[in-house]
Design a protein around this motif. Structure first.
Motif, PDB file in Angstrom:
ATOM      1  N   THR A   8     -49.137 -21.303  29.896  1.00 44.51           N
ATOM      2  CA  THR A   8     -47.923 -20.623  30.374  1.00 44.51           C
ATOM      3  C   THR A   8     -47.956 -20.355  32.112  1.00 44.51           C
ATOM      4  OG1 THR A   8     -48.725 -18.262  29.930  1.00 44.51           O
ATOM      5  CG2 THR A   8     -47.369 -19.305  28.165  1.00 44.51           C
ATOM      6  N   PHE A   9     -46.952 -19.957  32.614  1.00 45.42           N
ATOM      7  CA  PHE A   9     -47.002 -19.357  33.827  1.00 45.42           C
ATOM      8  C   PHE A   9     -46.075 -18.440  34.478  1.00 45.42           C
ATOM      9  CE2 PHE A   9     -43.416 -22.379  34.152  1.00 45.42           C
ATOM     10  CZ  PHE A   9     -42.410 -21.969  35.160  1.00 45.42           C
ATOM     11  N   THR A  10     -46.383 -17.837  35.544  1.00 49.20           N
ATOM     12  CA  THR A  10     -45.361 -16.689  36.017  1.00 49.20           C
ATOM     13  C   THR A  10     -45.238 -17.036  37.552  1.00 49.20           C
ATOM     14  OG1 THR A  10     -47.009 -15.154  36.292  1.00 49.20           O
ATOM     15  CG2 THR A  10     -45.632 -15.067  34.366  1.00 49.20           C
ATOM     16  N   THR A  11     -44.248 -16.731  38.250  1.00 49.13           N
ATOM     17  CA  THR A  11     -43.853 -17.145  39.692  1.00 49.13           C
ATOM     18  C   THR A  11     -43.235 -16.119  40.497  1.00 49.13           C
ATOM     19  OG1 THR A  11     -41.712 -18.181  39.484  1.00 49.13           O
ATOM     20  CG2 THR A  11     -43.781 -19.669  39.105  1.00 49.13           C
ATOM     21  N   VAL A  12     -43.593 -15.813  41.409  1.00 45.14           N
ATOM     22  CA  VAL A  12     -42.788 -14.669  42.671  1.00 45.14           C
ATOM     23  C   VAL A  12     -42.288 -15.597  43.612  1.00 45.14           C
ATOM     24  CG1 VAL A  12     -42.590 -12.834  43.764  1.00 45.14           C
ATOM     25  CG2 VAL A  12     -43.900 -12.735  41.685  1.00 45.14           C
ATOM     26  N   GLY A  13     -41.111 -15.682  43.809  1.00 45.49           N
ATOM     27  CA  GLY A  13     -40.721 -16.558  45.221  1.00 45.49           C
ATOM     28  C   GLY A  13     -40.574 -17.885  45.241  1.00 45.49           C
ATOM     29  N   TRP A  14     -40.275 -18.327  43.793  1.00 42.84           N
ATOM     30  CA  TRP A  14     -40.319 -19.876  43.615  1.00 42.84           C
ATOM     31  C   TRP A  14     -39.656 -20.008  42.095  1.00 42.84           C
ATOM     32  CZ3 TRP A  14     -42.770 -23.640  40.231  1.00 42.84           C
ATOM     33  CH2 TRP A  14     -42.469 -24.903  40.680  1.00 42.84           C
ATOM     34  N   PRO A  15     -38.742 -20.951  42.039  1.00 40.64           N
ATOM     35  CA  PRO A  15     -38.160 -21.928  43.110  1.00 40.64           C
ATOM     36  C   PRO A  15     -37.189 -21.129  43.984  1.00 40.64           C
ATOM     37  CG  PRO A  15     -37.136 -22.118  40.750  1.00 40.64           C
ATOM     38  CD  PRO A  15     -38.266 -21.082  40.698  1.00 40.64           C
ATOM     39  N   THR A  16     -37.059 -21.605  45.278  1.00 35.56           N
ATOM     40  CA  THR A  16     -36.214 -21.031  46.194  1.00 35.56           C
ATOM     41  C   THR A  16     -34.865 -21.481  46.373  1.00 35.56           C
ATOM     42  OG1 THR A  16     -37.215 -22.403  47.923  1.00 35.56           O
ATOM     43  CG2 THR A  16     -38.350 -20.298  47.452  1.00 35.56           C
ATOM     44  N   ASN A  17     -34.629 -22.828  46.129  1.00 30.83           N
ATOM     45  CA  ASN A  17     -33.406 -23.410  46.432  1.00 30.83           C
ATOM     46  C   ASN A  17     -32.421 -23.298  45.152  1.00 30.83           C
ATOM     47  OD1 ASN A  17     -34.753 -25.085  45.007  1.00 30.83           O
ATOM     48  ND2 ASN A  17     -34.488 -26.963  46.488  1.00 30.83           N
ATOM     49  N   LEU A  18     -32.204 -22.226  44.698  1.00 34.14           N
ATOM     50  CA  LEU A  18     -31.097 -22.271  43.544  1.00 34.14           C
ATOM     51  C   LEU A  18     -29.963 -21.685  44.379  1.00 34.14           C
ATOM     52  CD1 LEU A  18     -33.412 -20.503  40.977  1.00 34.14           C
ATOM     53  CD2 LEU A  18     -32.988 -23.237  41.214  1.00 34.14           C
ATOM     54  N   GLU A  19     -28.683 -22.958  44.194  1.00 33.04           N
ATOM     55  CA  GLU A  19     -27.567 -22.457  44.647  1.00 33.04           C
ATOM     56  C   GLU A  19     -26.956 -21.366  44.197  1.00 33.04           C
ATOM     57  OE1 GLU A  19     -25.154 -25.924  45.254  1.00 33.04           O
ATOM     58  OE2 GLU A  19     -26.885 -27.126  46.126  1.00 33.04           O
ATOM     59  N   ASP A  20     -26.703 -21.010  42.824  1.00 31.25           N
ATOM     60  CA  ASP A  20     -26.286 -20.225  41.933  1.00 31.25           C
ATOM     61  C   ASP A  20     -26.674 -18.790  41.911  1.00 31.25           C
ATOM     62  OD1 ASP A  20     -24.042 -21.996  42.066  1.00 31.25           O
ATOM     63  OD2 ASP A  20     -24.528 -22.774  40.137  1.00 31.25           O
ATOM     64  N   ALA A  21     -28.250 -18.781  42.330  1.00 28.92           N
ATOM     65  CA  ALA A  21     -28.851 -17.601  42.241  1.00 28.92           C
ATOM     66  C   ALA A  21     -28.500 -16.458  43.072  1.00 28.92           C
ATOM     67  CB  ALA A  21     -30.493 -17.780  42.241  1.00 28.92           C
ATOM     68  N   THR A  22     -28.578 -15.193  42.480  1.00 28.39           N
ATOM     69  CA  THR A  22     -28.023 -14.045  43.148  1.00 28.39           C
ATOM     70  C   THR A  22     -29.050 -13.315  43.902  1.00 28.39           C
ATOM     71  OG1 THR A  22     -27.830 -12.879  41.437  1.00 28.39           O
ATOM     72  CG2 THR A  22     -25.943 -13.842  41.933  1.00 28.39           C
ATOM     73  N   SER A  23     -30.500 -13.443  43.414  1.00 26.26           N
ATOM     74  CA  SER A  23     -31.498 -12.646  43.889  1.00 26.26           C
ATOM     75  C   SER A  23     -31.995 -13.124  45.303  1.00 26.26           C
ATOM     76  CB  SER A  23     -32.426 -12.302  42.914  1.00 26.26           C
ATOM     77  OG  SER A  23     -32.963 -13.625  42.742  1.00 26.26           O
TER      78      SER A  23
END
Length: 100
Positions: A8-23
C-alpha cells in the motif's frame, strides 16, 4: 510518498497534473496499492493503483482505479523513483528519494 511493505502507499502533493481535480496540487492526498512490474509488463517499473485521490478519484464511488507509475534509477542502497513532467525530451523530472 510512503511505500509500505504490504503493497500500500500514501501520497501528499502527487499526482499533480490532474485536469479535473479541484484541490491545490501541493496538498492533494492519495492512497492505494503499488507493485514492482517486469519491464515488458508495464510502462513503469513501479506501478501505482490509486484507490483515492482527494477531490478527484474515489474507487468506492466511481469504481476502478486511477493508474500511474514511476521509473527507477540509482542503486539498492540509494534508489530514486522519478517521472517525466510533460515531454520527456524536455528532461523535466519529478524525483523521489528514500528518506530515513
Amino acid at each position: 510518498m510512503t511505500l509500505n511493505s504490504d503493497g500500500t502507499f500514501t501520497t501528499v502533493g502527487w499526482p499533480t497534473n490532474l485536469e479535473d481535480a479541484t484541490s491545490d496540487p501541493q496538498s492533494r492526498t492519495g492512497s492505494g496499492t503499488w507493485e514492482r512490474t517486469a519491464a515488458n509488463d508495464s510502462d513503469w517499473p513501479v506501478s501505482f493503483s490509486f484507490h483515492k485521490i482527494s477531490d478527484y478519484w474515489d474507487s468506492d464511488v466511481r469504481g476502478g482505479y486511477y493508474g500511474d507509475g514511476l521509473m527507477v534509477s540509482g542503486s539498492r542502497e540509494n534508489p530514486r523513483l522519478y517521472a517525466f513532467v510533460g515531454d520527456p525530451d524536455n528532461c523535466d523530472l519529478v524525483t523521489f528519494t528514500r528518506a530515513s
